[in-house]
Design a protein around this motif. Structure first.
Motif, PDB file in Angstrom:
ATOM      1  N   ASP A   1      45.530  59.647  44.438  1.00  0.00           N
ATOM      2  CA  ASP A   1      45.574  58.280  43.773  1.00  0.00           C
ATOM      3  C   ASP A   1      44.264  57.529  43.568  1.00  0.00           C
ATOM      4  O   ASP A   1      43.669  56.966  44.312  1.00  0.00           O
ATOM      5  CB  ASP A   1      46.331  57.308  44.566  1.00  0.00           C
ATOM      6  CG  ASP A   1      46.868  56.270  43.806  1.00  0.00           C
ATOM      7  OD1 ASP A   1      46.413  56.079  42.414  1.00  0.00           O
ATOM      8  OD2 ASP A   1      47.441  55.108  44.417  1.00  0.00           O
TER       9      ASP A   1
ATOM     10  N   LYS B   1      40.348  52.424  41.577  1.00  0.00           N
ATOM     11  CA  LYS B   1      40.120  52.194  42.857  1.00  0.00           C
ATOM     12  C   LYS B   1      38.768  51.774  42.885  1.00  0.00           C
ATOM     13  O   LYS B   1      37.970  52.692  42.366  1.00  0.00           O
ATOM     14  CB  LYS B   1      40.877  52.773  43.912  1.00  0.00           C
ATOM     15  CG  LYS B   1      42.398  52.720  43.920  1.00  0.00           C
ATOM     16  CD  LYS B   1      43.047  53.478  45.176  1.00  0.00           C
ATOM     17  CE  LYS B   1      44.514  53.599  45.067  1.00  0.00           C
ATOM     18  NZ  LYS B   1      44.958  52.403  45.107  1.00  0.00           N
TER      19      LYS B   1
ATOM     20  N   MET C   1      43.301  58.547  49.981  1.00  0.00           N
ATOM     21  CA  MET C   1      44.295  58.589  49.036  1.00  0.00           C
ATOM     22  C   MET C   1      44.573  59.949  48.785  1.00  0.00           C
ATOM     23  O   MET C   1      45.664  60.334  47.899  1.00  0.00           O
ATOM     24  CB  MET C   1      43.869  57.786  47.578  1.00  0.00           C
ATOM     25  CG  MET C   1      43.885  56.387  47.525  1.00  0.00           C
ATOM     26  SD  MET C   1      45.616  55.892  47.888  1.00  0.00           S
ATOM     27  CE  MET C   1      45.259  55.011  49.536  1.00  0.00           C
TER      28      MET C   1
ATOM     29  N   ASP D   1      48.514  59.770  49.875  1.00  0.00           N
ATOM     30  CA  ASP D   1      49.438  59.112  49.021  1.00  0.00           C
ATOM     31  C   ASP D   1      50.458  59.966  48.703  1.00  0.00           C
ATOM     32  O   ASP D   1      51.445  59.740  47.857  1.00  0.00           O
ATOM     33  CB  ASP D   1      48.877  58.764  47.808  1.00  0.00           C
ATOM     34  CG  ASP D   1      49.386  57.286  47.212  1.00  0.00           C
ATOM     35  OD1 ASP D   1      49.945  56.675  48.002  1.00  0.00           O
ATOM     36  OD2 ASP D   1      49.013  57.230  45.921  1.00  0.00           O
TER      37      ASP D   1
ATOM     38  N   ASP E   1      47.238  51.740  38.557  1.00  0.00           N
ATOM     39  CA  ASP E   1      47.214  51.871  40.077  1.00  0.00           C
ATOM     40  C   ASP E   1      48.715  51.627  40.879  1.00  0.00           C
ATOM     41  O   ASP E   1      48.856  51.975  42.134  1.00  0.00           O
ATOM     42  CB  ASP E   1      46.375  51.015  40.873  1.00  0.00           C
ATOM     43  CG  ASP E   1      45.877  51.627  42.123  1.00  0.00           C
ATOM     44  OD1 ASP E   1      46.321  52.743  42.232  1.00  0.00           O
ATOM     45  OD2 ASP E   1      45.216  50.716  42.909  1.00  0.00           O
ATOM     46  N   ALA E   2      49.819  51.076  40.103  1.00  0.00           N
ATOM     47  CA  ALA E   2      50.969  50.913  40.437  1.00  0.00           C
ATOM     48  C   ALA E   2      51.927  52.274  40.203  1.00  0.00           C
ATOM     49  O   ALA E   2      52.788  51.751  39.692  1.00  0.00           O
ATOM     50  CB  ALA E   2      51.734  49.579  40.322  1.00  0.00           C
ATOM     51  N   GLU E   3      51.302  53.281  40.537  1.00  0.00           N
ATOM     52  CA  GLU E   3      52.027  54.554  40.121  1.00  0.00           C
ATOM     53  C   GLU E   3      53.130  55.063  40.934  1.00  0.00           C
ATOM     54  O   GLU E   3      54.011  55.691  40.132  1.00  0.00           O
ATOM     55  CB  GLU E   3      50.774  55.653  39.818  1.00  0.00           C
ATOM     56  CG  GLU E   3      50.547  56.299  41.147  1.00  0.00           C
ATOM     57  CD  GLU E   3      49.708  55.695  42.416  1.00  0.00           C
ATOM     58  OE1 GLU E   3      49.257  54.335  42.174  1.00  0.00           O
ATOM     59  OE2 GLU E   3      49.920  55.915  43.305  1.00  0.00           O
TER      60      GLU E   3
ATOM     61  N   LEU F   1      53.492  52.986  49.391  1.00  0.00           N
ATOM     62  CA  LEU F   1      53.476  52.239  48.209  1.00  0.00           C
ATOM     63  C   LEU F   1      52.536  50.810  48.027  1.00  0.00           C
ATOM     64  O   LEU F   1      52.141  51.028  46.899  1.00  0.00           O
ATOM     65  CB  LEU F   1      55.022  51.456  47.897  1.00  0.00           C
ATOM     66  CG  LEU F   1      55.421  51.465  46.349  1.00  0.00           C
ATOM     67  CD1 LEU F   1      55.589  52.522  45.610  1.00  0.00           C
ATOM     68  CD2 LEU F   1      56.457  50.341  46.381  1.00  0.00           C
ATOM     69  N   THR F   2      52.332  50.222  49.051  1.00  0.00           N
ATOM     70  CA  THR F   2      51.478  48.990  48.729  1.00  0.00           C
ATOM     71  C   THR F   2      50.525  48.663  49.730  1.00  0.00           C
ATOM     72  O   THR F   2      50.760  48.726  51.114  1.00  0.00           O
ATOM     73  CB  THR F   2      52.373  47.717  48.617  1.00  0.00           C
ATOM     74  OG1 THR F   2      53.070  47.414  49.722  1.00  0.00           O
ATOM     75  CG2 THR F   2      53.258  47.906  47.321  1.00  0.00           C
TER      76      THR F   2
ATOM     77  N   ALA G   1      49.635  45.727  50.028  1.00  0.00           N
ATOM     78  CA  ALA G   1      50.451  44.450  50.695  1.00  0.00           C
ATOM     79  C   ALA G   1      51.291  44.550  51.842  1.00  0.00           C
ATOM     80  O   ALA G   1      51.092  43.669  52.734  1.00  0.00           O
ATOM     81  CB  ALA G   1      51.543  43.739  49.660  1.00  0.00           C
TER      82      ALA G   1
ATOM     83  N   ARG H   1      50.639  46.879  54.285  1.00  0.00           N
ATOM     84  CA  ARG H   1      49.471  46.965  55.102  1.00  0.00           C
ATOM     85  C   ARG H   1      48.819  45.807  55.673  1.00  0.00           C
ATOM     86  O   ARG H   1      48.592  45.644  56.847  1.00  0.00           O
ATOM     87  CB  ARG H   1      48.570  47.800  54.506  1.00  0.00           C
ATOM     88  CG  ARG H   1      48.624  49.207  54.472  1.00  0.00           C
ATOM     89  CD  ARG H   1      47.169  50.106  54.033  1.00  0.00           C
ATOM     90  NE  ARG H   1      46.579  50.828  54.930  1.00  0.00           N
ATOM     91  CZ  ARG H   1      45.460  51.392  54.976  1.00  0.00           C
ATOM     92  NH1 ARG H   1      44.632  51.006  53.773  1.00  0.00           N
ATOM     93  NH2 ARG H   1      45.095  52.038  55.660  1.00  0.00           N
TER      94      ARG H   1
ATOM     95  N   ALA I   1      52.887  52.639  53.864  1.00  0.00           N
ATOM     96  CA  ALA I   1      51.499  52.550  53.301  1.00  0.00           C
ATOM     97  C   ALA I   1      50.751  52.283  54.719  1.00  0.00           C
ATOM     98  O   ALA I   1      49.635  52.444  55.084  1.00  0.00           O
ATOM     99  CB  ALA I   1      51.341  51.798  52.328  1.00  0.00           C
TER     100      ALA I   1
HETATM  101  N1  BES Z   1      48.718  54.280  47.121  1.00  0.00           N
HETATM  102  C1  BES Z   1      48.602  52.885  46.806  1.00  0.00           C
HETATM  103  C2  BES Z   1      48.952  52.218  48.050  1.00  0.00           C
HETATM  104  C3  BES Z   1      48.377  52.290  49.420  1.00  0.00           C
HETATM  105  C4  BES Z   1      47.154  51.603  49.646  1.00  0.00           C
HETATM  106  C5  BES Z   1      48.698  53.547  50.133  1.00  0.00           C
HETATM  107  C6  BES Z   1      46.393  51.821  50.837  1.00  0.00           C
HETATM  108  C7  BES Z   1      48.099  53.518  51.349  1.00  0.00           C
HETATM  109  C8  BES Z   1      47.199  52.864  51.581  1.00  0.00           C
HETATM  110  C9  BES Z   1      49.531  52.436  45.690  1.00  0.00           C
HETATM  111  O1  BES Z   1      49.658  53.275  44.759  1.00  0.00           O
HETATM  112  C10 BES Z   1      48.816  51.138  45.010  1.00  0.00           C
HETATM  113  O2  BES Z   1      47.689  51.558  44.583  1.00  0.00           O
HETATM  114  N2  BES Z   1      49.244  50.276  45.063  1.00  0.00           N
HETATM  115  C11 BES Z   1      48.768  48.859  44.598  1.00  0.00           C
HETATM  116  C12 BES Z   1      49.817  48.188  43.675  1.00  0.00           C
HETATM  117  C13 BES Z   1      49.209  46.917  42.902  1.00  0.00           C
HETATM  118  C14 BES Z   1      48.240  47.598  41.812  1.00  0.00           C
HETATM  119  C15 BES Z   1      50.350  46.334  42.295  1.00  0.00           C
HETATM  120  C16 BES Z   1      48.184  48.119  45.738  1.00  0.00           C
HETATM  121  O3  BES Z   1      48.905  47.973  46.513  1.00  0.00           O
HETATM  122  O4  BES Z   1      47.240  47.527  45.518  1.00  0.00           O
END
Ligand code: BES
Ligand code: MN
Ligand code: ZN
Length: 495
Positions: free
Chosen positions: A266, A273, A281, A284, A343-345, A371-372, A374, A376, A460
């Protein structure tokens, strides 16, 4: 590492390390520990006192026997307070002992029977096996230095007990193998673990079993109108795969559908990112890895439950074919989605996987995803989040996690989170502000489950541990294999 069951008396058994558990009741020892101390002429108690060993959970102290026992060493492991002893603590203690043995490059670690009337030998054996296998895991495929290999011996008092111990050993081995398999897939770099490599793993699972595996490539996805997965994976030379795996026993009691996020890398896409944000990533696809691990294990645990899985495997890359912020794509169920953030893929590809599964009318759908950020932020690397449309389903997952030694924390899914995902220009958008991000991501996916009870597990927080924080003796740095134990417990539970 091998785990064997042996009928033997711990006091006459020859091994490199004999395990003895010590509760944090200072002073006198009980059971095997007391007998070992006697054989050593009080040397064990004296050493524990000199080292101020207070039975702290997971702490290990190795004492040499110098010929006074056939075991060359005794390893005392702290079990914490007697009153709060649990299966989780036993697992941790076993992991600590296995690691201590491995670090010392010793070969044979023997566990005497746990003398406690409330504890079934099978449960003890399963827990110890699981702990030892999870605790000594290391991803050494690309290292010349491989680390020590140990043999664990579970001692039983007699043949009858040995049968129970063996049944437990088998269960522990099956569960730990599944977790370690998921860890291996996640630890593989993204140049190896591509969407096609995930598909190849799925095909392997289908070989020689009754499990049916189907893999759809870009052409199939186009034909079936899965435009969203194609959009997310559009910029990568490693083209998307949609993987379907079906475990269908005779006369199943229910059908559980599971979906896994398989983003093999990702970058964030055009909404790229930071270098730091991209660091882990390759992980992911941990949701997909957990799904593969569970499916691969089902024939071994044979639950009377049909489990049907879908994995959306894509790479979220950057290139001239990348999706752009503002693009509108059509999902397989007809919903139009505005891509507000590339990035919300994860929720995009899961939306299509969940919609596909919902069309088969299973009894419930569970999706697994990194997924997020958030989630974490909310939980730290100490628990995964769960949420869904059906509270009993969420509750059952939380309970299964607790029994399996993992943590799921239920997040609310208020109506407001769903509302936040409405778009001005399409039916839905994939991103909406930063607050409540885990729930908004979940709510978006839930829109695609139709009327099927659905739950979403956001791993996540815990799927990949980068720092010492969150790591434990059972959970080394790197991939954790989180949710595998919970799901196996969930589908095999007799409730
Ligand atoms: N793969 C990430 C989430 C993630 C972050 C997983 C850190 C493991 C560790 C996901 O695809 C992502 O980028 N989410 C975004 C969503 C936002 C753009 C709405 C995020 O959480 O920032
Ligand atoms: Mn992303
Ligand atoms: Zn992602």
């Amino acid at each position: 590492m091998t785990v064997r069951v042996i009928v033997a008396d711990p006091l006459t058994h020859r091994c490199d390390v004999l395990a003895v558990g010590i509760f944090s009741a200072p002073g006198r020892l009980e059971g095997i520990a007391a007998k070992v101390d006697q054989a050593l002429g009080g040397h064990l108690v004296r050493t524990l006192q000199e080292e101020r060993f207070a039975g702290e959970l997971g702490k290990v102290l190795v004492v040499h026997t110098h010929g006074r026992l056939p075991a060359a060493r005794v390893a005392a492991v702290g079990l914490g307070e007697r009153e709060s002893f649990t299966v989780d603590r036993l697992r941790l203690a076993a992991a600590a002992l296995a690691r201590a043995t491995q670090e010392r490059r010793l070969g044979r670690l023997a566990f005497p029977p746990l003398q406690h009337k409330d504890w079934e030998p099978a449960v003890v054996a399963a827990t110890r096996t699981e702990g030892a296998l999870l605790g000594t895991y290391a991803f050494t495929k690309y290292k010349k230095e491989k680390g020590g290999d140990i043999n664990v011996e579970l001692l039983a008092a007699n043949r009858a007990e040995a049968a129970a111990v063996e049944a437990g050993r088998r269960r522990g081995q099956v569960v730990a193998d599944a977790v370690n398999y998921a860890r291996d897939l996640v630890n593989e770099p993204a140049n190896v673990m591509t969407p096609e490599a995930l598909a190849a793993e799925a095909r392997k699972i289908g070989r020689g079993t009754k499990i049916k595996v189907q893999v759809w490539g870009p052409q199939d996805l186009k034909k079936r109108g899965m435009e969203v997965i194609l959009a997310v994976g559009g910029a990568s030379a490693h083209t998307p795969r949609f993987i379907l795996i079906d475990y269908a026993p005779a006369r199943p009691k229910r059908t559980v559908a599971i979906a896994g996020k398989g983003v093999t890398f990702d970058t964030g896409g055009v909404d790229i990112k930071t270098a730091e944000g991209m660091q882990t990533m390759k992980g992911d696809m941990a949701g997909a890895a957990a799904v593969l691990a569970v499916m691969r294990t089902l024939p071994l645990v044979a639950p009377p439950v049909r489990v049907t899985a879908a994995i959306a495997a894509v790479e979220n890359a950057v290139g001239s074919r990348s999706m752009r912020p503002g693009d509108i794509v059509r999902a397989v169920n007809g919903a139009m989605i505005e891509i507000a953030n590339t990035d919300a893929e994860g929720r995009l590809v899961l939306a299509e996987a969940v919609a596909h599964l919902a069309a088969g009318s299973p009894d419930e759908i569970i999706d697994l995803a990194t997924l997020t950020g958030a989630a974490r932020i909310a939980l730290g690397p100490f628990a995964a989040a769960v949420m869904g449309s059906d509270q009993p389903l969420v509750d059952r997952l939380v309970a299964a996690a607790a029994r399996a030694g993992e943590r799921l924390v239920a997040f609310p899914l208020f109506e407001e989170y769903r509302r936040a995902m409405r778009s001005d220009v399409a039916d839905l958008k994939n991103s909406s502000g930063r607050y409540g991000g885990a729930q908004k991501g979940g709510a978006f996916i839930g829109e695609f489950a139709g009327s099927v009870p659905w739950a979403h597990i956001d791993i996540a927080p815990v799927s990949f541990l980068e720092t010492e924080e969150g790591t434990s003796v059972i959970q080394p740095k790197g991939a954790s294999g989180y949710a595998v134990r919970t799901l196996l417990e969930y589908v095999t539970a007799r409730t």
